[in-house]
Design a protein around this motif. Structure first.
Motif, PDB file in Angstrom:
ATOM      1  N   SER A  20      35.972  44.200  29.597  1.00  0.00           N
ATOM      2  CA  SER A  20      37.366  44.396  29.866  1.00  0.00           C
ATOM      3  C   SER A  20      37.873  44.073  31.015  1.00  0.00           C
ATOM      4  N   SER A  21      39.044  44.365  31.331  1.00  0.00           N
ATOM      5  CA  SER A  21      39.982  43.994  32.477  1.00  0.00           C
ATOM      6  C   SER A  21      40.857  44.715  32.954  1.00  0.00           C
ATOM      7  N   ALA A  22      41.225  44.893  34.281  1.00  0.00           N
ATOM      8  CA  ALA A  22      42.399  45.864  34.585  1.00  0.00           C
ATOM      9  C   ALA A  22      43.670  44.977  34.462  1.00  0.00           C
ATOM     10  N   GLY A  23      43.457  43.683  34.168  1.00  0.00           N
ATOM     11  CA  GLY A  23      44.925  42.869  33.935  1.00  0.00           C
ATOM     12  C   GLY A  23      45.702  43.386  33.201  1.00  0.00           C
ATOM     13  N   LYS A  24      45.418  43.636  31.908  1.00  0.00           N
ATOM     14  CA  LYS A  24      46.378  44.005  30.833  1.00  0.00           C
ATOM     15  C   LYS A  24      46.588  45.533  30.746  1.00  0.00           C
ATOM     16  N   THR A  25      45.722  46.094  30.901  1.00  0.00           N
ATOM     17  CA  THR A  25      46.038  47.656  30.933  1.00  0.00           C
ATOM     18  C   THR A  25      46.841  48.286  32.043  1.00  0.00           C
TER      19      THR A  25
ATOM     20  N   TRP B 186      45.254  40.114  39.889  1.00  0.00           N
ATOM     21  CA  TRP B 186      44.129  41.018  40.808  1.00  0.00           C
ATOM     22  C   TRP B 186      42.873  40.397  40.144  1.00  0.00           C
ATOM     23  N   LYS B 187      42.613  39.957  39.095  1.00  0.00           N
ATOM     24  CA  LYS B 187      41.353  39.678  38.469  1.00  0.00           C
ATOM     25  C   LYS B 187      40.211  40.404  38.958  1.00  0.00           C
ATOM     26  N   VAL B 188      40.383  41.555  38.227  1.00  0.00           N
ATOM     27  CA  VAL B 188      39.458  42.727  38.436  1.00  0.00           C
ATOM     28  C   VAL B 188      38.830  42.758  36.852  1.00  0.00           C
TER      29      VAL B 188
ATOM     30  N   SER C  17      31.498  41.541  23.173  1.00  0.00           N
ATOM     31  CA  SER C  17      32.879  42.131  22.964  1.00  0.00           C
ATOM     32  C   SER C  17      33.773  41.989  23.695  1.00  0.00           C
ATOM     33  N   ASP C  18      35.012  41.141  23.732  1.00  0.00           N
ATOM     34  CA  ASP C  18      35.918  41.072  24.571  1.00  0.00           C
ATOM     35  C   ASP C  18      36.889  42.161  24.266  1.00  0.00           C
ATOM     36  N   GLU C  19      37.139  43.334  25.030  1.00  0.00           N
ATOM     37  CA  GLU C  19      38.030  44.201  24.593  1.00  0.00           C
ATOM     38  C   GLU C  19      39.334  44.541  25.716  1.00  0.00           C
ATOM     39  N   VAL C  20      39.729  43.361  26.249  1.00  0.00           N
ATOM     40  CA  VAL C  20      40.746  43.527  27.239  1.00  0.00           C
ATOM     41  C   VAL C  20      42.027  44.339  26.890  1.00  0.00           C
ATOM     42  N   TYR C  21      42.125  44.243  25.353  1.00  0.00           N
ATOM     43  CA  TYR C  21      43.571  44.847  24.840  1.00  0.00           C
ATOM     44  C   TYR C  21      43.134  46.244  24.588  1.00  0.00           C
ATOM     45  N   GLU C  22      42.101  46.841  24.893  1.00  0.00           N
ATOM     46  CA  GLU C  22      41.628  48.133  24.141  1.00  0.00           C
ATOM     47  C   GLU C  22      42.608  49.120  24.273  1.00  0.00           C
TER      48      GLU C  22
ATOM     49  N   ALA D 259      38.084  39.422  33.410  1.00  0.00           N
ATOM     50  CA  ALA D 259      37.348  39.065  31.917  1.00  0.00           C
ATOM     51  C   ALA D 259      36.682  37.831  31.870  1.00  0.00           C
ATOM     52  N   THR D 260      37.512  36.883  32.341  1.00  0.00           N
ATOM     53  CA  THR D 260      37.032  35.356  32.240  1.00  0.00           C
ATOM     54  C   THR D 260      35.684  35.091  32.930  1.00  0.00           C
ATOM     55  N   GLU D 261      35.325  35.806  34.181  1.00  0.00           N
ATOM     56  CA  GLU D 261      34.009  35.341  34.765  1.00  0.00           C
ATOM     57  C   GLU D 261      33.069  36.263  33.968  1.00  0.00           C
TER      58      GLU D 261
HETATM   59  N1  PMP Z   1      40.199  37.664  26.987  1.00  0.00           N
HETATM   60  C1  PMP Z   1      41.394  37.880  26.433  1.00  0.00           C
HETATM   61  C2  PMP Z   1      41.313  37.785  24.929  1.00  0.00           C
HETATM   62  C3  PMP Z   1      42.461  37.351  27.060  1.00  0.00           C
HETATM   63  O1  PMP Z   1      43.601  37.403  26.458  1.00  0.00           O
HETATM   64  C4  PMP Z   1      42.203  37.315  28.397  1.00  0.00           C
HETATM   65  C5  PMP Z   1      43.697  36.956  29.117  1.00  0.00           C
HETATM   66  N2  PMP Z   1      44.145  38.275  29.725  1.00  0.00           N
HETATM   67  C6  PMP Z   1      41.053  37.009  29.113  1.00  0.00           C
HETATM   68  C7  PMP Z   1      40.058  37.534  28.308  1.00  0.00           C
HETATM   69  C8  PMP Z   1      40.981  37.003  30.494  1.00  0.00           C
HETATM   70  O2  PMP Z   1      41.401  38.174  31.257  1.00  0.00           O
HETATM   71  P1  PMP Z   1      41.238  37.990  32.942  1.00  0.00           P
HETATM   72  O3  PMP Z   1      42.674  37.661  33.377  1.00  0.00           O
HETATM   73  O4  PMP Z   1      40.893  39.446  33.286  1.00  0.00           O
HETATM   74  O5  PMP Z   1      40.393  37.050  33.214  1.00  0.00           O
END
Ligand code: PMP
Ligand code: GLN
Length: 387
Positions: A221-226, A232-234, A190-195, A89-91
């Motif tokens: 969103s991101s695979a990292g949290k779910t 893996w940084k996807v 909208s950053d929904e990585v914790y969806e 999600a960072t990128e």
């Molecule tokens: N957004 C939020 C709100 C986060 O807490 C994080 C860290 N998980 C990220 C983005 C970055 O996610 P990623 O590790 O997939 O780059």
């Protein structure tokens, strides 16, 4: 980038490592995600999928992302034109902000904010305008939010469920944000990585499902949290085709591509059954309960989170006046590490004594952390001790 220095996560993880303290600072799980996903990655590697994937992401992952948005939220997303796979999600955040903002534009966000927001806005030469979410309920303050908008507002950078507060934005709050965005002709990112990480029946409302917002929002969103795969940084984003194309243009020159063999594995994970998704949330909810109880017993005031990996607790009842100092002392005081919330804020006074703790850890690690945290209550009982 003067002033950004080393991230608090790097500092506190290093402190935990060098002192042997339990690391409840940086938010990463200590157990693996679904077996099917791990096996799919092993298969991808052993079957030679180890070169650059396509710039937009492998087709099966883009399809799985579109299908996930349809399955959970009823959204219709074109996997070819409206989805971009990113290095976490960072990128995605960086690509969108760099794509949409000109130097001097303003970005509205809430504070405390996830640390890369401030850094990325600065990289784009834009300016952040914040509205404070205040402990303990972190409700949106309409007056302050209105005051953050101006005729230079280019976009709102929203995060729900919210790191670090654990807040899940309500429909009314999201509607207010969207109406202000419309009034100022601004995008909502909208950053929904914790969806999927929401508790007690709380409901995550994706911004793109609100009326007329699919055309003016970009969802990340991101695979990292779910799927417990932060390394893996996807990640991914979706939105209107022309905005996604602009983000893709920027992304080409950030990483070009990343995480080749992990992309098909995440496609497998996204398609897993509802049981997997429910299991992730209910397991985490029990961990939240465990840590919240331990923090309360140790004498901190806890803001019970409705989602995410994190709980914020006020250390003021322990006599703490500066959470940054307190966090640096915590390894010697109790053998646990947290992160001070003030580093995520422009208005440091709003959060001076607040500490964020991550509960995405094995139960035995949390049990031990709770035992260790109880040492803080003992300190509090001794009036001569200053923290
Ligand atoms: N957004 C939020 C709100 C986060 O807490 C994080 C860290 N998980 C990220 C983005 C970055 O996610 P990623 O590790 O997939 O780059
Ligand atoms: N998202 C994680 C957290 O908030 C940390 C990611 C990082 O170290 N940048 O703890």
């Amino acid at each position: 980038m003067r002033g950004f220095g080393t991230t608090i996560f790097a500092e506190m993880s290093e402190l935990a490592l060098s002192t042997g303290a339990i690391n409840l600072g940086q938010g990463f799980p200590d157990t693996d995600g679904p077996r099917e996903m791990l096996d799919a990655a092993l298969l991808a590697i052993s079957s030679g999928r180890n070169q650059y994937p396509p710039g937009a992401g492998v087709p099966e992952l883009r399809l799985a992302i579109a299908e996930h948005q349809r399955r959970f939220y009823g959204l219709s997303v074109d996997p070819d034109r409206q989805v971009l796979v990113t290095a976490g999600a960072t990128e995605a955040i960086a690509a969108v902000i760099l794509a949409l903002c000109e130097v001097g534009d303003q970005v509205v966000t809430f504070e405390p904010y996830y640390d890369c927001y401030a850094a990325t806005i600065a990289l784009a030469g834009a300016t952040r305008r914040t509205s404070v979410l205040r402990f303990p309920d972190f409700a949106v303050d309409e007056t302050s939010l209105r005051g953050a908008f101006s005729d230079r507002t280019r976009l709102v950078l929203l995060n729900t469920p919210h790191n670090p507060t654990g807040k899940v934005f309500s429909r009314a709050e999201l509607e207010l944000i969207c109406s202000l965005a419309r009034e100022h002709d601004a995008w909502v990112v909208s950053d929904e990585v914790y969806e999927h990480l929401v508790f007690d029946g709380a409901v995550h409302i994706p911004i793109a499902t609100l009326p007329d917002m699919a055309d003016r929002s970009i969802t990340i969103s991101s695979a990292g949290k779910t799927f417990s795969a932060t390394g893996w940084k996807v990640g991914w984003l979706h939105g209107p085709a022309e905005a996604v194309a602009a983000a893709r243009t920027v992304k080409q020159f950030l990483t070009y591509v990343a995480s080749g063999p992990f992309q098909p594995a995440v496609a497998v994970a996204l398609g897993l059954g509802d049981d997997m998704y429910h299991g992730v949330a209910s397991t985490l909810q029990a961990k939240r309960d465990l840590l919240c109880a331990g923090l309360s017993a140790a004498g901190l005031e806890v803001a019970r989170p409705a989602g995410t990996y994190f709980v914020i607790a006020d250390a003021a009842p322990l006599g703490v006046s500066d959470a940054l100092d307190f966090c640096r002392q915590m390894p010697s005081l109790c053998g646990v590490v947290g992160v001070p919330v003030s580093v995520f804020c422009d208005d440091k006074d709003a959060t001076r004594t607040l500490v964020r703790f991550a509960f995405c850890k094995a139960d035995e690690v949390l049990d031990e952390a709770v035992i260790r945290l109880s040492a803080l209550a003992a300190h509090q009982a001794r009036p001569t001790t200053t923290l």
